[in-house]
Design a protein around this motif. Structure first.
Motif, mmCIF file in Angstrom:
data_model
loop_
_atom_site.group_PDB
_atom_site.id
_atom_site.type_symbol
_atom_site.label_atom_id
_atom_site.label_comp_id
_atom_site.label_asym_id
_atom_site.label_seq_id
_atom_site.Cartn_x
_atom_site.Cartn_y
_atom_site.Cartn_z
ATOM 1 N N GLN A 49 0.832 -1.204 0.000
ATOM 2 C CA GLN A 49 0.000 0.000 0.000
ATOM 3 C C GLN A 49 0.867 1.255 0.000
ATOM 4 N N ALA A 50 1.910 1.262 0.830
ATOM 5 C CA ALA A 50 2.809 2.420 0.908
ATOM 6 C C ALA A 50 3.457 2.683 -0.451
ATOM 7 N N ALA A 51 3.940 1.626 -1.099
ATOM 8 C CA ALA A 51 4.576 1.777 -2.412
ATOM 9 C C ALA A 51 3.590 2.330 -3.435
ATOM 10 N N SER A 52 2.359 1.836 -3.424
ATOM 11 C CA SER A 52 1.344 2.319 -4.366
ATOM 12 C C SER A 52 1.014 3.787 -4.111
ATOM 13 N N LEU A 53 0.899 4.166 -2.839
ATOM 14 C CA LEU A 53 0.600 5.561 -2.516
ATOM 15 C C LEU A 53 1.743 6.487 -2.924
ATOM 16 N N ILE A 54 2.968 6.057 -2.699
ATOM 17 C CA ILE A 54 4.129 6.864 -3.109
ATOM 18 C C ILE A 54 4.158 6.989 -4.625
ATOM 19 N N LYS A 55 3.914 5.899 -5.311
ATOM 20 C CA LYS A 55 3.896 5.908 -6.788
ATOM 21 C C LYS A 55 2.798 6.841 -7.301
ATOM 22 N N ALA A 56 1.684 6.932 -6.560
ATOM 23 C CA ALA A 56 0.567 7.790 -6.952
ATOM 24 C C ALA A 56 0.811 9.262 -6.602
ATOM 25 N N GLY A 57 1.912 9.546 -5.893
ATOM 26 C CA GLY A 57 2.246 10.934 -5.623
ATOM 27 C C GLY A 57 2.266 11.360 -4.167
ATOM 28 N N VAL A 58 1.973 10.457 -3.235
ATOM 29 C CA VAL A 58 2.058 10.814 -1.818
ATOM 30 C C VAL A 58 3.535 10.947 -1.450
#
Length: 129
Positions: A49-58
């Protein structure tokens, strides 16, 4: 007709890796006439989840050795004390051109002193969704 700002928005938000765990650090801002509430929460996430959120711009959470210093162009507000994965942090909301959370590692004595002085304990949702 003027565009109306929603009364509840998300302020500073970032992903913090603390030890081997990930947390979404998020500020919820509620503003209306006579009301200004802006608590910070921690939400445990999985690594995926963290990786996906970072990839999405968080953004990734900013960690510093010392508290940020306010200036004429930078507003700094202590939001509270975060206990996460066996570590303790003071959490600051820093607003300049962006709105970011800054975590400063502290010891238990410093945390207790801040809490006795009125600092909030930041709530953490400990089980990932």
């Amino acid at each position: 007709m003027a565009k109306k700002t929603p009364p509840i928005t998300i302020g500073a938000n970032s992903i913090a890796k603390i030890g081997n765990r990930f947390f979404l650090i998020v500020e919820v801002e509620a503003k209306a006439p006579g009301v200004e509430i802006d608590p910070v929460f921690g939400v445990r996430t999985t690594a995926k989840q963290a990786a996906s959120l970072i990839k999405a711009g968080v953004m990734r959470t900013i960690f510093k050795k010392f508290p940020p210093i306010p200036s004429s162009t930078k507003k700094v507000e202590l939001k509270g004390v975060l206990f996460a994965n066996g570590r303790i942090f003071s959490v600051f909301d820093v607003e300049n051109t962006t709105d970011v959370s800054v975590l400063v590692r502290i010891n238990r004595e410093q945390a207790n002193r801040l809490i006795r002085g009125g600092a909030r304990i930041i709530k953490v949702v400990r089980k990932p969704f």
